[in-house]
Write an enzyme that holds these catalytic residues in place. Structure first.
Site, mmCIF file in Angstrom:
data_model
loop_
_atom_site.group_PDB
_atom_site.id
_atom_site.type_symbol
_atom_site.label_atom_id
_atom_site.label_comp_id
_atom_site.label_asym_id
_atom_site.label_seq_id
_atom_site.Cartn_x
_atom_site.Cartn_y
_atom_site.Cartn_z
ATOM 1 N N CYS A 115 0.828 -1.221 0.000
ATOM 2 C CA CYS A 115 0.000 0.000 0.000
ATOM 3 C C CYS A 115 0.856 1.264 0.000
ATOM 4 C CB CYS A 115 -0.921 0.021 1.215
ATOM 5 S SG CYS A 115 -1.905 -1.462 1.343
ATOM 6 N N HIS A 278 -3.805 7.103 1.036
ATOM 7 C CA HIS A 278 -4.017 5.787 0.439
ATOM 8 C C HIS A 278 -5.429 5.358 0.805
ATOM 9 C CE1 HIS A 278 -4.127 1.595 -0.273
ATOM 10 N NE2 HIS A 278 -3.998 1.254 1.002
ATOM 11 N N ASN A 308 -10.093 -0.634 -2.332
ATOM 12 C CA ASN A 308 -8.683 -0.397 -2.022
ATOM 13 C C ASN A 308 -7.847 -0.987 -3.163
ATOM 14 O OD1 ASN A 308 -6.033 -0.729 -1.082
ATOM 15 N ND2 ASN A 308 -6.662 -1.111 1.030
HETATM 16 N N1 COA Z 1 -19.364 -9.471 5.328
HETATM 17 C C1 COA Z 1 -20.059 -9.790 6.437
HETATM 18 N N2 COA Z 1 -19.494 -10.114 7.599
HETATM 19 C C2 COA Z 1 -18.156 -10.134 7.652
HETATM 20 C C3 COA Z 1 -17.355 -9.821 6.549
HETATM 21 C C4 COA Z 1 -18.018 -9.486 5.345
HETATM 22 N N3 COA Z 1 -17.353 -9.180 4.224
HETATM 23 N N4 COA Z 1 -16.076 -9.913 6.900
HETATM 24 C C5 COA Z 1 -16.032 -10.276 8.193
HETATM 25 N N5 COA Z 1 -17.291 -10.412 8.655
HETATM 26 C C6 COA Z 1 -17.744 -10.783 9.977
HETATM 27 C C7 COA Z 1 -16.705 -11.561 10.745
HETATM 28 O O1 COA Z 1 -16.743 -12.915 10.400
HETATM 29 C C8 COA Z 1 -17.136 -11.312 12.161
HETATM 30 O O2 COA Z 1 -18.207 -12.176 12.468
HETATM 31 P P1 COA Z 1 -18.326 -12.857 13.921
HETATM 32 O O3 COA Z 1 -18.466 -11.705 14.876
HETATM 33 O O4 COA Z 1 -19.542 -13.684 13.787
HETATM 34 O O5 COA Z 1 -17.074 -13.625 14.087
HETATM 35 C C9 COA Z 1 -17.677 -9.907 12.134
HETATM 36 O O6 COA Z 1 -17.954 -9.611 10.761
HETATM 37 C C10 COA Z 1 -16.719 -8.887 12.662
HETATM 38 O O7 COA Z 1 -15.455 -9.141 12.104
HETATM 39 P P2 COA Z 1 -14.229 -8.249 12.436
HETATM 40 O O8 COA Z 1 -13.063 -8.690 11.619
HETATM 41 O O9 COA Z 1 -14.074 -8.122 13.911
HETATM 42 O O10 COA Z 1 -14.799 -6.880 11.845
HETATM 43 P P3 COA Z 1 -14.248 -5.442 12.007
HETATM 44 O O11 COA Z 1 -15.287 -4.597 12.613
HETATM 45 O O12 COA Z 1 -12.867 -5.411 12.559
HETATM 46 O O13 COA Z 1 -14.149 -5.010 10.487
HETATM 47 C C11 COA Z 1 -12.557 -4.718 8.760
HETATM 48 C C12 COA Z 1 -13.319 -5.715 9.592
HETATM 49 C C13 COA Z 1 -11.609 -5.501 7.857
HETATM 50 C C14 COA Z 1 -13.509 -3.938 7.889
HETATM 51 C C15 COA Z 1 -11.807 -3.767 9.729
HETATM 52 O O14 COA Z 1 -11.051 -4.492 10.650
HETATM 53 C C16 COA Z 1 -10.921 -2.847 8.988
HETATM 54 O O15 COA Z 1 -11.386 -1.955 8.351
HETATM 55 N N6 COA Z 1 -9.588 -3.016 9.116
HETATM 56 C C17 COA Z 1 -8.651 -2.265 8.375
HETATM 57 C C18 COA Z 1 -8.572 -2.882 7.036
HETATM 58 C C19 COA Z 1 -7.833 -2.049 6.057
HETATM 59 O O16 COA Z 1 -7.932 -0.866 6.018
HETATM 60 N N7 COA Z 1 -7.069 -2.732 5.241
HETATM 61 C C20 COA Z 1 -6.329 -2.121 4.251
HETATM 62 C C21 COA Z 1 -4.984 -1.891 4.765
HETATM 63 S S1 COA Z 1 -4.004 -1.088 3.654
#
Ligand code: COA
Length: 351
Positions: A115, A278, A308
């Site tokens: 990234c 980014h 992204n």
């Molecule tokens: N659709 C529906 N549910 C989903 C899912 C999707 N695409 N992806 C994950 N889930 C579920 C998980 O399985 C979990 O379910 P559970 O509670 O039954 O186990 C629940 O949603 C919460 O998952 P979690 O990973 O704790 O969610 P979160 O609130 O942390 O959000 C991200 C996940 C990835 C959106 C968040 O962590 C994030 O934005 N992180 C930064 C990612 C980023 O910017 N990456 C790029 C880096 S350059």
């Protein structure tokens, strides 16, 4: 003398994939994706017609046209991607060939800082220009994520976030006061596996002490464990992301790297005409905006439409903002990134 961006261009594939399209192939929902990431749709390349390099080529042609130069004036290429056409050689030489610049045998360098790839690439270009080693450099970020995402419910936490596309800039020495004022580059390898695709690779479980996971428990000197059935069965050839750790670290490091750029040049957030972060996640961008006290018109976001696109996201956003007339010559721009590695960094420049 400074390094000035003299041309910008971007290319995104035609095929629009909405959150509703994803709902049909995995257990996810438009509401979940929009709330957590801000993304409504992304573009996916045509698998048999497009590659990371062909998209980079389209973006580069536009940047070269926009700069008003001939391709032959380019004397170096820097290409940032985490989704290369080949494991090796890198995309730099493929783009060089596509642009017809192989006849000139100019150098082509590939950057692998994910990234943050475009920021590293731009900073390297800046050093080469200021030392006088090169006059005109093409800096490209391009990604074809759709080729390697797990598009099942198993992979949903990662695959709903990413999209395909390419962006490019042409940089050249300038003495008119505009150009790059500062770049800073950072990394912390402690978190290397927290956002990573570790296979195919040359480690056979060395880092996690679990060779069996990679089918390497009995590997002798003549066994190849670069990619095998065990790796495929365990889905280790797909990207992994510790989303919460990435989120928590990103919001801190984005602000740090932007403040470093401002403080080292004696500027403040209010001096920024446009911040181009980014496009990792709209919630991350909104958090940074709030922490820095920036208005909506001081931050460019397009993750809603493209997802992204990793190394491509900053040059796509920059070229789009230029095209939309949201950035004028002389504006103070801040480009900032955080991502896999972890790596992060920023650039401050008069456009
Ligand atoms: N659709 C529906 N549910 C989903 C899912 C999707 N695409 N992806 C994950 N889930 C579920 C998980 O399985 C979990 O379910 P559970 O509670 O039954 O186990 C629940 O949603 C919460 O998952 P979690 O990973 O704790 O969610 P979160 O609130 O942390 O959000 C991200 C996940 C990835 C959106 C968040 O962590 C994030 O934005 N992180 C930064 C990612 C980023 O910017 N990456 C790029 C880096 S350059």
């Amino acid at each position: 003398m400074k390094t000035k961006i003299i041309g910008t261009g971007y290319y995104v594939p035609e095929t629009v994939v909405t959150n509703h399209d994803l709902e049909r192939i995995m257990d996810t929902s438009d509401a979940w994706i929009v709330e957590r990431t801000g993304i409504h749709e992304r573009r996916f390349a045509k698998k048999t017609e497009e590659t990371t390099t062909t998209m980079a080529y389209e973006a580069s042609k536009r940047a070269i046209d926009n700069a008003g130069i001939a391709p032959e004036e380019i004397d170096f290429i820097i290409f940032a991607t985490l989704s290369p056409d080949y494991f090796f050689p890198g995309c730099g030489v493929l783009l060089q060939r596509m642009l017809g610049l192989h006849k000139k045998e100019i150098g082509a360098l590939d950057i692998r800082t994910q990234c943050t790839g475009f920021i590293y690439a731009l900073s390297i270009a800046d050093q080469f220009i200021r030392t006088g080693m090169y006059k005109t450099i093409l800096v490209v970020g391009s990604e074809m994520h759709s080729m390697g995402l797990d598009m099942t419910t198993r992979g949903r936490a990662v695959s709903v976030i990413f999209g395909d596309g390419a962006g490019a800039v042409v940089v050249r020495a300038s003495e008119d006061g505009s150009g790059i004022l500062h770049t800073n580059l950072h990394a912390n390898g402690e978190f290397a596996e927290e956002l990573a695709m570790t296979c195919p690779g040359c480690h056979a479980g060395h880092y996690d002490g679990d060779p069996a996971k990679y089918g390497a428990e009995n590997a002798g000197p003549f066994d190849a464990v670069f990619i095998n059935e065990t790796i495929l069965k365990n889905a280790l050839h797909y990207p992994y992301m510790n989303g919460q750790l990435v989120f928590k670290t990103a919001v801190v490091k984005f602000v740090e790297t932007i403040m470093e750029a401002l403080q080292s040049t004696g500027k403040t957030p209010s001096d920024i005409d446009m911040l181009i972060p980014h496009q990792a996640n709209l919630r991350i961008s909104k958090f940074i905006q709030k922490r820095m006290g920036l208005r909506d018109d001081q931050v460019w976001n397009n993750i809603q439409r493209y997802g992204n696109t990793t190394a491509a996201s900053i040059p796509i956003a920059l070229a789009e903002a230029v095209e939309a007339g949201a950035i004028q010559r002389g504006d103070l721009l801040c480009l900032a990134a955080f991502g896999s590695g972890f790596t992060w960094g920023s650039a401050l420049l008069y456009y």
